[in-house]
Design an enzyme around this catalytic site. Structure first.
Site: not given
Ligand code: ACO
Length: 436
Positions: A392, A99, A422
């Site tokens: 991201h 990242c 990170c």
């Molecule tokens: C060094 C580094 O940077 S490490 C980081 C590397 N990046 C990662 O690991 C990515 C991490 N993120 C992920 O894997 C994914 O985003 C997850 C697994 C957390 C979520 O994935 P998904 O379930 O596909 O997310 P999605 O956008 O569909 O959101 C799920 C639900 O939460 C809701 N939601 C998401 N954000 C918000 C918010 N801010 N407020 C309210 N509700 C929200 C969505 O509307 C959705 O609702 P629904 O199911 O009723 O439609």
């Protein structure tokens, strides 16, 4: 050896960030669905060159990165050169630092300028969570290689007989640590638990991130650094990040179920960065070259540092290790900084790092220094919102942070800003920028 870092070339000229640009960041499988990281990289580099009105022949080197590698084009940097209007003689190579990849590509170009090898270069990174190198199971891969050696029908049949139905299923790349098998989200959970980061605090940070990012877009200031992207086959376009929630209610964050530890967890879709598509690029020059070409740089690199820690525990704590090094190399303390920009991989990770910045115990035990890194003043922290809201696209984030920091410091009349992230593999990056 002196602790101080001299980020200049042999003539004492600083490393100038002349311009920075990115595509809008789009949630997985939305506006950039079907568009590869390479295509997004080409878009942003083309537009950066065109907006800068720079003769592409003057760009001597392009260093670019992509975290989720596409086997068909392993040197994304060179493909960008060949696929844009750049001169074929522009040197180009690719880097990866998870990242923190575009921190690394920026440093590579900066160091090339520092050594005097080049005067002008482009750095950046792109990632797609929508166009992925979907692979095959280990057993199927093994069988496919064996098949090329099989001579008779019977030998071929025997190879197929080794496979079960589940061996034929496609295997998408995991957002997980190779050596531990832990996903980034599981690591965030681990950090939330070991540092006592509450769900309420995580949700509040995520909500702040969205609110500030929405205000920032509404103010119009991001138009300078975010291009309008016309999406191949050019029937649609995206002009703004599409993950940001304007007017979101904090109560709605609290309703979501944890994702990575369903029973006892606190990390949810709302307090994590989403999987994202996007690309960014930065144009760097020696201070003298920028001046000679008539550019007013948006900022200069004052210092930078990378750090590496264990991957089994607190793996996303890189900022707490890289920041003190970058501060020392700049001859500064945390409180001297005008602004701080920390990549929010997860709210739990950002909050755990903030806690460790303030901890004297952490400084003594882990950093071998008597004084804590410092308390983070929230009026100077991620003032335009952070990665939880913007999204991201792994390799593109560093260049977003650097560009956004320079432009925001400029709007505030100058100063110094820390950008830090990170990264998987227990890596951390920090860069201090100065703006006049
Ligand atoms: C060094 C580094 O940077 S490490 C980081 C590397 N990046 C990662 O690991 C990515 C991490 N993120 C992920 O894997 C994914 O985003 C997850 C697994 C957390 C979520 O994935 P998904 O379930 O596909 O997310 P999605 O956008 O569909 O959101 C799920 C639900 O939460 C809701 N939601 C998401 N954000 C918000 C918010 N801010 N407020 C309210 N509700 C929200 C969505 O509307 C959705 O609702 P629904 O199911 O009723 O439609």
């Amino acid at each position: 050896m002196s602790d101080r870092q001299q980020v200049t070339n042999a003539r004492g000229e600083r490393i100038a960030i002349v311009a920075g640009l990115r595509t809008p960041f789009a949630k997985q499988a939305t506006a950039f669905h079907g568009v590869s990281a390479l295509d997004m990289g080409k878009m942003v580099v083309n537009e950066l060159l065109s907006r800068s009105e720079l003769d592409p022949k003057l760009v001597e080197q392009l260093v670019y990165g992509q975290v989720v590698q596409m086997p068909a084009a392993p040197n994304i940097a060179r493909e960008i050169v060949l696929g844009t209007g750049m001169d074929v003689s522009t040197d180009a190579y690719s880097v990866t630092r998870a990242c923190a990849t575009s921190f690394q590509s920026t440093v590579n170009i900066a160091e090339s300028i520092m050594t005097g090898n080049i005067e002008v270069g482009i750095a950046g990174g792109a990632d797609s969570s929508s166009v992925l190198p979907i692979g095959v199971s280990k057993k199927l891969a093994h069988a496919l290689v064996d098949l090329t050696k099989a001579r008779t029908f019977g030998q071929k049949l025997a190879i197929f007989r080794r496979l079960g139905l589940k061996d034929l299923l496609p295997v998408p790349p995991a957002v997980a640590e190779y050596s531990t098998g832990l996903s980034m989200g599981q690591t965030a959970e681990q950090m939330a638990k070991s540092h006592g980061i509450s769900r309420a605090d995580q949700d509040a940070l995520a909500h702040r991130s969205h609110s500030l990012a929405a205000e920032t877009w509404a103010s119009g200031v991001l138009r300078n650094e975010v291009m309008v992207a016309h999406v191949p086959p050019y029937k649609s376009f995206i002009e703004q990040d599409n993950n940001i929630r304007a007017n979101s209610e904090l109560e709605s964050y609290a309703k979501l179920r944890p994702v990575f530890d369903r029973k006892h967890g606190t990390v949810t879709a709302a307090n994590s960065t989403p999987l994202t598509d996007g690309a960014s690029a930065i144009l760097l020059m020696s201070e003298g070259k920028a001046k000679a070409l008539g550019y007013t740089p948006i900022g200069y690199i004052k210092s930078y540092a990378f750090a590496a820690i264990d991957v089994w525990e607190d793996m996303l704590m890189g900022p707490s290790y890289a920041t003190p090094l970058a501060l020392k190399r700049a001859g500064m303390q945390l409180e001297d900084l005008t602004l701080i920009e920390m990549h929010e991989a997860f709210a739990a990770q950002a909050l755990a790092n903030m806690k460790m910045f303030a901890s004297k115990k952490f400084a003594q035990e882990k950093l071998g220094q008597s004084r804590a890194i410092g308390d983070i003043d929230m009026t100077r922290f991620n003032v335009l919102g952070g990665s939880i809201a913007y999204g991201h696209p792994f390799a593109a984030t560093g260049a977003r942070l650097i560009t956004q920091m320079c432009n925001e410091l400029k709007r505030r009349g100058g100063g110094t800003g820390l950008t830090t992230a990170c990264a998987a593999g227990g890596l951390g990056a920090a860069m201090i920028l100065e703006v006049e």
